[in-house]
Design an enzyme around this catalytic site. Structure first.
Site, mmCIF file in Angstrom:
data_model
loop_
_atom_site.group_PDB
_atom_site.id
_atom_site.type_symbol
_atom_site.label_atom_id
_atom_site.label_comp_id
_atom_site.label_asym_id
_atom_site.label_seq_id
_atom_site.Cartn_x
_atom_site.Cartn_y
_atom_site.Cartn_z
ATOM 1 N N TYR A 171 -19.066 -5.450 -0.088
ATOM 2 C CA TYR A 171 -18.889 -4.008 -0.274
ATOM 3 C C TYR A 171 -20.192 -3.232 -0.095
ATOM 4 C CZ TYR A 171 -14.373 -5.508 -1.963
ATOM 5 O OH TYR A 171 -13.140 -6.073 -2.038
ATOM 6 N N PRO A 184 -9.101 1.711 1.613
ATOM 7 C CA PRO A 184 -7.662 1.827 1.868
ATOM 8 C C PRO A 184 -7.175 3.260 1.649
ATOM 9 C CG PRO A 184 -8.163 0.045 0.316
ATOM 10 C CD PRO A 184 -9.367 0.912 0.410
ATOM 11 N N HIS A 218 -13.576 1.077 -2.049
ATOM 12 C CA HIS A 218 -13.129 -0.235 -2.491
ATOM 13 C C HIS A 218 -14.101 -0.971 -3.431
ATOM 14 C CE1 HIS A 218 -10.553 -3.637 -2.406
ATOM 15 N NE2 HIS A 218 -10.069 -3.476 -1.201
ATOM 16 N N LYS A 235 13.438 -7.539 -2.829
ATOM 17 C CA LYS A 235 13.154 -8.717 -3.673
ATOM 18 C C LYS A 235 14.422 -9.341 -4.251
ATOM 19 C CE LYS A 235 10.288 -6.622 -6.458
ATOM 20 N NZ LYS A 235 9.339 -6.407 -7.576
ATOM 21 N N LYS A 271 15.085 -13.300 -4.087
ATOM 22 C CA LYS A 271 15.150 -14.083 -5.329
ATOM 23 C C LYS A 271 16.503 -14.765 -5.474
ATOM 24 C CE LYS A 271 11.791 -11.422 -8.043
ATOM 25 N NZ LYS A 271 11.608 -10.515 -9.206
ATOM 26 N N SER A 284 10.356 -17.281 -3.427
ATOM 27 C CA SER A 284 9.323 -16.304 -3.779
ATOM 28 C C SER A 284 9.341 -15.164 -2.764
ATOM 29 C CB SER A 284 7.945 -16.974 -3.771
ATOM 30 O OG SER A 284 6.924 -16.022 -3.585
ATOM 31 N N PRO A 285 9.536 -13.912 -3.197
ATOM 32 C CA PRO A 285 9.516 -12.796 -2.245
ATOM 33 C C PRO A 285 8.212 -12.701 -1.461
ATOM 34 C CG PRO A 285 10.479 -12.078 -4.308
ATOM 35 C CD PRO A 285 9.936 -13.459 -4.549
ATOM 36 N N ASP A 286 7.072 -12.908 -2.138
ATOM 37 C CA ASP A 286 5.794 -12.808 -1.426
ATOM 38 C C ASP A 286 5.674 -13.894 -0.368
ATOM 39 O OD1 ASP A 286 3.028 -11.516 -1.328
ATOM 40 O OD2 ASP A 286 2.527 -13.638 -1.529
ATOM 41 N N SER A 307 -1.869 -8.071 2.372
ATOM 42 C CA SER A 307 -1.900 -8.024 0.914
ATOM 43 C C SER A 307 -0.661 -7.321 0.389
ATOM 44 C CB SER A 307 -3.160 -7.305 0.400
ATOM 45 O OG SER A 307 -3.225 -5.987 0.892
ATOM 46 N N GLN A 308 -0.239 -7.755 -0.787
ATOM 47 C CA GLN A 308 0.862 -7.102 -1.478
ATOM 48 C C GLN A 308 0.274 -6.157 -2.516
ATOM 49 O OE1 GLN A 308 4.331 -8.103 -4.764
ATOM 50 N NE2 GLN A 308 3.613 -9.775 -3.477
#
Length: 624
Positions: free
Chosen positions: A109, A122, A341, A419, A423, A428-430, A554-555
């Site tokens: 960073y 972001p 960030h 999701k 499920k 796993s949704p991810d 990324s989630q």
């Protein structure tokens, strides 16, 4: 009181050897953790190298893999450098609060020299707001400011709910680092500043900067007063100001150079301190012209607006990218954020974003007051410039416009399922979404991506992230098979479920501090700090290929219909942030127009196709 995180820095091959005078957690007096968290572990060297070999195999030829195995074996042998580096890293673990945090904050960073926009900061896009009357935007702005002030008070009183991972508490200190924080440019390595007792905000309108005191005698201004002050600011900003804020979008060393010159002119030093010490920034943006929506949907256009301001003719000068939190509001109904960030990851920022949206929804558009007779008059902060600064603004404008124009965003809501359906398959949704992303990349490029997924390390004290190396032998096998029309659903289902199980294991290891990348990074930093020769492992093609992340994902969950977005991390790569909800999934896909091999639209279209196919595979139904 403002505290500064400063550092003395030596440069070794682009990596920073750093002695921090204060840790990130020490630059705020707030302590949101009610109990002591464990330290981030140093993984076992043998286990890390074993995971490393598994992770690089999909990218290598047989000869390359044999060579990498030899290099790894020599690295961890009794006479190899790995054992010595590991012992010194373990010594650092014993002597520090977190063996990684100082290095990581600076190299990832504060020491990052490319522009923070697109590359690091972001953006966040909320659901469109509907204004019935012209004055509604000011009332909504009043609600927004009041909501953030209330949230800040809640944080400072320590009333935020403790977050948990199962029965384990998560580090809550990132919540103390969001508001009142600022990144000051400096040569080679920037400084992180924090003010615990911020009482004012900065409002930018048509490139003009204003200071508004929102907390007086421990009380927050009422929303009508705030709305009146903001309406007055917009009225006083009819003449476009010089785009001084666009300087913050240039590369960091160039901005650091002109920051020094800027603060020497007139009252600029005081203005810069007012920006640094503010609670947050509110950007009152111009409406976007209708023609910018001709080729892209609203979500994709708004993503660019949140990341860069879209362009210098519209709102790119209406920003100060060094501030941790910038809320963005415009009369055409856009509500969004941009965040710097350095202090924390996206999760806590998303919580603030949702809190503000919920507050606005509960308040409505107000009482119908149009006059706003009583309000405090904000102070107009007028930067002084000279020919040198004006030339720098011109150069920064060209750089920001070029970067913004090159960014190709494709954002959409996948509304066929979310999701709940995933499920229902006991998956796993991810992991399901990660496999869809890999299958998408494979179909477009006929090769697996070096796939980065962010894992949060908030189980540990003062920790940041680990990389989930989502690409595995099993995921590549599935990605190849789903693009082969000869494969039957039963075969594909077996491969999909195996790939998901492997990903779940990798994700679990990463969140427990047992990933590959941060450990190898720490060993590398020890070698650099000890002036040792860089081990062959770091020069090997396997390391280069597996750390050139052509797919960065990324989630970031929101309760609202909002999403976070960012750019790719390599010129020929993709970025993909997603918000999986009960019945839908919001995606923000990015790439660069300058790369002829990548296309955000092709990626988004193929991703939709893969998600549909994977549901049919998991449910044993014919393809939709």
């Amino acid at each position: 009181m403002q505290k500064i995180l400063s550092s003395s820095v030596g440069v070794y091959n682009g990596i920073y050897k750093t002695t921090l005078m204060m840790l990130r957690a020490q630059i705020t007096t707030l302590n949101l953790n009610k109990q002591t968290l464990p330290k981030q572990p140093v993984p076992d060297l043998g286990e890390t190298t074993e995971r490393y070999l598994k992770s690089v195999k999909p990218f290598l030829t047989e000869n390359e893999y044999c060579k990498t195995k030899r290099i790894v074996k020599e690295f961890i042998s009794e006479d190899g450098p790995g054992c010595l580096l590991q012992s010194k890293l373990l010594e650092r673990y014993e002597k520090t609060d977190n063996w990684l945090s100082e290095w990581w904050l600076n190299s990832a960073y504060l020491g990052y020299r490319a522009p923070v926009i697109v590359n690091s900061n972001p953006g966040s896009v909320g659901p469109p707001l509907k204004f019935k009357r012209k004055e509604d935007v000011y009332l909504i702005a009043g609600h927004l400011v009041r909501a953030v002030c209330d949230y800040d008070k809640m944080i400072k009183c320590g009333n935020i709910k403790q977050e948990m991972a199962g029965n384990e508490p998560l580090d809550m200190q990132p919540y103390a680092m969001i508001l009142g924080t600022h990144r000051r440019p400096a040569p080679k390595c920037d400084q992180l500043l924090h003010t615990d007792d911020s009482k004012h905000i900065i409002i930018i309108s048509n490139n003009n900067f204003f200071k508004l005191d929102v907390i007086k005698d421990c009380s927050v201004l009422n929303e009508t007063e705030i709305a009146g002050a903001i309406k007055d600011i917009v009225c006083r900003s009819q003449e476009k100001g010089k785009a001084v804020g666009i300087l913050t979008g240039n590369d960091r060393d160039t901005w650091a150079e002109f920051h020094c010159l800027l603060k020497e002119l007139g009252c600029n030093d005081r203005i810069l301190r007012e920006i640094e010490q503010s609670l947050f920034i509110l950007c009152m943006d111009k409406q976007l012209p209708k023609e910018v929506f001709k080729e892209k949907n609203s979500a994709s256009v708004r993503a660019v607006q949140s990341l860069t301001g879209y362009n210098s003719c519209i709102n790119a000068g209406n920003r100060w990218h060094d501030k941790t939190v910038q809320f963005i509001l415009s009369a055409d109904g856009f509500f969004g954020m941009e965040y710097e960030h350095s202090p924390c990851e996206g999760g806590p920022v998303a919580v603030l974003h949702d809190y503000v949206l919920k507050y606005i929804a509960e308040q409505g558009s107000g009482t119908g007051c149009d006059t706003f007779d009583k309000f405090p008059k904000a102070e107009h902060l007028k930067f002084e410039t000279n020919a040198t600064i004006d030339c720098a603004i011109g150069s920064a404008t060209a750089a920001v416009d070029k970067l913004s124009k090159n960014l190709d965003m494709e954002c959409f809501t996948f509304d066929l399922f979310g999701k709940k359906v995933i499920k229902g398959f006991q998956l796993s949704p991810d992991s399901f979404i990660q496999m869809a992303l890999q299958a998408t990349y494979y179909k477009l490029h006929n090769k697996p991506p070096a796939h980065y997924e962010t894992a949060a390390l908030r189980r540990f004290r003062n920790a940041r992230t680990e990389c989930i190396r989502s690409t595995s032998i099993e995921s590549v096998k599935f990605a190849k098979a789903i693009t082969d029309k000869r494969c039957k659903n039963e075969e594909l289902k077996d491969m999909l479920f195996k790939a998901i199980e492997v990903h779940k294991k990798l994700a679990s290891e990463a969140t427990l501090g047992q990933g590959v990348d941060r450990h190898l990074y720490g060993l590398k930093m020890i070698a650099l700090c000890e002036s040792m020769e860089l081990p062959e492992l770091y020069k090997d093609i396997a390391y280069t290929k597996s750390t050139t992340f052509t797919l960065s994902s990324s989630q970031v969950p929101y309760k609202s219909t909002s999403f976070m977005c960012y750019g790719p991390v390599v010129p020929d790569g993709y970025g993909c942030c997603y918000n999986p909800r009960t019945d839908d999934i919001l995606f923000a896909c990015s790439s660069y127009k300058s790369c002829k091999e990548t296309s955000s639209k092709a990626f988004a279209d193929t991703l939709k196709e893969m998600l549909r196919r994977m549901r049919s595979i998991a449910s044993n139904c014919p393809d939709a």
